[in-house]
Write a protein that holds these residues in place. Sequence first.
Motif, PDB file in Angstrom:
ATOM      1  N   ASN A   1      -7.499  -3.588  -3.830  1.00 42.82           N
ATOM      2  CA  ASN A   1      -7.698  -2.442  -2.943  1.00 42.82           C
ATOM      3  C   ASN A   1      -7.280  -2.815  -1.516  1.00 42.82           C
ATOM      4  O   ASN A   1      -8.052  -3.428  -0.781  1.00 42.82           O
ATOM      5  CB  ASN A   1      -9.165  -2.002  -2.972  1.00 42.82           C
ATOM      6  CG  ASN A   1      -9.413  -0.724  -2.196  1.00 42.82           C
ATOM      7  OD1 ASN A   1      -8.529  -0.219  -1.501  1.00 42.82           O
ATOM      8  ND2 ASN A   1     -10.616  -0.199  -2.301  1.00 42.82           N
ATOM      9  N   GLU A   2      -6.059  -2.439  -1.139  1.00 46.93           N
ATOM     10  CA  GLU A   2      -5.570  -2.789   0.199  1.00 46.93           C
ATOM     11  C   GLU A   2      -6.415  -2.153   1.301  1.00 46.93           C
ATOM     12  O   GLU A   2      -6.593  -2.729   2.367  1.00 46.93           O
ATOM     13  CB  GLU A   2      -4.110  -2.364   0.371  1.00 46.93           C
ATOM     14  CG  GLU A   2      -3.102  -3.199  -0.394  1.00 46.93           C
ATOM     15  CD  GLU A   2      -2.823  -2.633  -1.769  1.00 46.93           C
ATOM     16  OE1 GLU A   2      -3.440  -1.596  -2.125  1.00 46.93           O
ATOM     17  OE2 GLU A   2      -1.997  -3.215  -2.497  1.00 46.93           O
ATOM     18  N   ARG A   3      -6.943  -0.964   1.033  1.00 46.64           N
ATOM     19  CA  ARG A   3      -7.741  -0.290   2.070  1.00 46.64           C
ATOM     20  C   ARG A   3      -9.004  -1.072   2.410  1.00 46.64           C
ATOM     21  O   ARG A   3      -9.479  -1.032   3.543  1.00 46.64           O
ATOM     22  CB  ARG A   3      -8.074   1.130   1.616  1.00 46.64           C
ATOM     23  CG  ARG A   3      -6.842   2.038   1.607  1.00 46.64           C
ATOM     24  CD  ARG A   3      -7.124   3.382   0.960  1.00 46.64           C
ATOM     25  NE  ARG A   3      -8.059   4.174   1.724  1.00 46.64           N
ATOM     26  CZ  ARG A   3      -8.483   5.389   1.347  1.00 46.64           C
ATOM     27  NH1 ARG A   3      -8.048   5.912   0.196  1.00 46.64           N
ATOM     28  NH2 ARG A   3      -9.335   6.072   2.085  1.00 46.64           N
TER      29      ARG A   3
ATOM     30  N   THR B   1     -11.605  -7.049  -4.310  1.00 44.45           N
ATOM     31  CA  THR B   1     -11.827  -5.615  -4.536  1.00 44.45           C
ATOM     32  C   THR B   1     -10.782  -5.044  -5.503  1.00 44.45           C
ATOM     33  O   THR B   1     -10.418  -3.869  -5.432  1.00 44.45           O
ATOM     34  CB  THR B   1     -11.784  -4.842  -3.210  1.00 44.45           C
ATOM     35  OG1 THR B   1     -10.547  -5.126  -2.533  1.00 44.45           O
ATOM     36  CG2 THR B   1     -12.942  -5.235  -2.319  1.00 44.45           C
TER      37      THR B   1
ATOM     38  N   TYR C   1       0.830  -1.207   0.000  1.00 48.89           N
ATOM     39  CA  TYR C   1       0.000   0.000   0.000  1.00 48.89           C
ATOM     40  C   TYR C   1       0.862   1.255   0.000  1.00 48.89           C
ATOM     41  O   TYR C   1       0.508   2.270  -0.615  1.00 48.89           O
ATOM     42  CB  TYR C   1      -0.928  -0.034   1.210  1.00 48.89           C
ATOM     43  CG  TYR C   1      -1.767   1.201   1.389  1.00 48.89           C
ATOM     44  CD1 TYR C   1      -2.685   1.580   0.418  1.00 48.89           C
ATOM     45  CD2 TYR C   1      -1.648   1.982   2.537  1.00 48.89           C
ATOM     46  CE1 TYR C   1      -3.476   2.712   0.583  1.00 48.89           C
ATOM     47  CE2 TYR C   1      -2.426   3.112   2.712  1.00 48.89           C
ATOM     48  CZ  TYR C   1      -3.341   3.470   1.737  1.00 48.89           C
ATOM     49  OH  TYR C   1      -4.115   4.599   1.908  1.00 48.89           O
TER      50      TYR C   1
ATOM     51  N   ASP D   1       1.668   2.770  -3.272  1.00 48.63           N
ATOM     52  CA  ASP D   1       0.558   3.470  -3.931  1.00 48.63           C
ATOM     53  C   ASP D   1       0.420   4.908  -3.456  1.00 48.63           C
ATOM     54  O   ASP D   1      -0.123   5.754  -4.178  1.00 48.63           O
ATOM     55  CB  ASP D   1      -0.758   2.719  -3.687  1.00 48.63           C
ATOM     56  CG  ASP D   1      -0.751   1.316  -4.284  1.00 48.63           C
ATOM     57  OD1 ASP D   1       0.029   1.090  -5.227  1.00 48.63           O
ATOM     58  OD2 ASP D   1      -1.521   0.468  -3.800  1.00 48.63           O
TER      59      ASP D   1
ATOM     60  N   VAL E   1      -8.817  -8.222  -0.468  1.00 45.52           N
ATOM     61  CA  VAL E   1      -8.058  -7.374  -1.385  1.00 45.52           C
ATOM     62  C   VAL E   1      -8.208  -7.856  -2.821  1.00 45.52           C
ATOM     63  O   VAL E   1      -8.399  -7.061  -3.749  1.00 45.52           O
ATOM     64  CB  VAL E   1      -6.567  -7.343  -0.980  1.00 45.52           C
ATOM     65  CG1 VAL E   1      -5.727  -6.640  -2.050  1.00 45.52           C
ATOM     66  CG2 VAL E   1      -6.391  -6.659   0.369  1.00 45.52           C
TER      67      VAL E   1
END
Length: 218
Positions: free
Chosen positions: A175-177, A172, A49, A52, A169
Amino acid sequence: IAGVWIPRGRTVAEVSDRGFLQPDALWPGVILLLGLIPFTAFASFVPLYAEDIGLDSVGGVFGLYAGLVLVVRIVGARLPDRLGWRKGSTMALSGVTAGILVVAAWGSVASIWVAALGIGAGMSLLYPSLFTAVMAAAPEEERSHAVGTFSVFFDISQGFGATLVGVVVSLTSGNERAGFAAAGALAFSGLIAQWLLRDRIGRAHDLDSFAAPSVEQA
């Protein structure tokens, strides 16, 4: 050789038949598992992450985390005893939950540093606080069994947590969040379970007043 001077306890023949898992350690173990998932997610996915959001290295972040855990464990070694398992584990679960949700909600470099503080503070108290509850709850002759059962959940969290967050993840689109949010939700469920089950954990013992047995009592 040093073991020769350890006072004798009950023999194997005196210990009653027992199952695979010691029951007094089950709920503390489940809560431990849920509370450890944010750290597993943080350790596994923050390095990815960070790229990014423009952070080249997370060495300092993990150094802050490790240093905080070390300081709290040494300087505040008696905190779990003074706080009692309920307050200690509540503070710990709140810290890890808040820490990982900060990363999920706030997409910035600063969020990672803030999360390291929350998760570090929480992780330094989580295991000792719940371990205290296990030791108070389990009968003397079953404490080694209880420790083994409790420790199993630590091991499970490392594999299960990373896998579960990784699945989120993946689903999604990397998407790490979203994975951090899932980890936060699981930790929050551990906090809820701790509060709902706090009167069940440890039979009828007043666990907050528990003190470890002295050498003379062993």
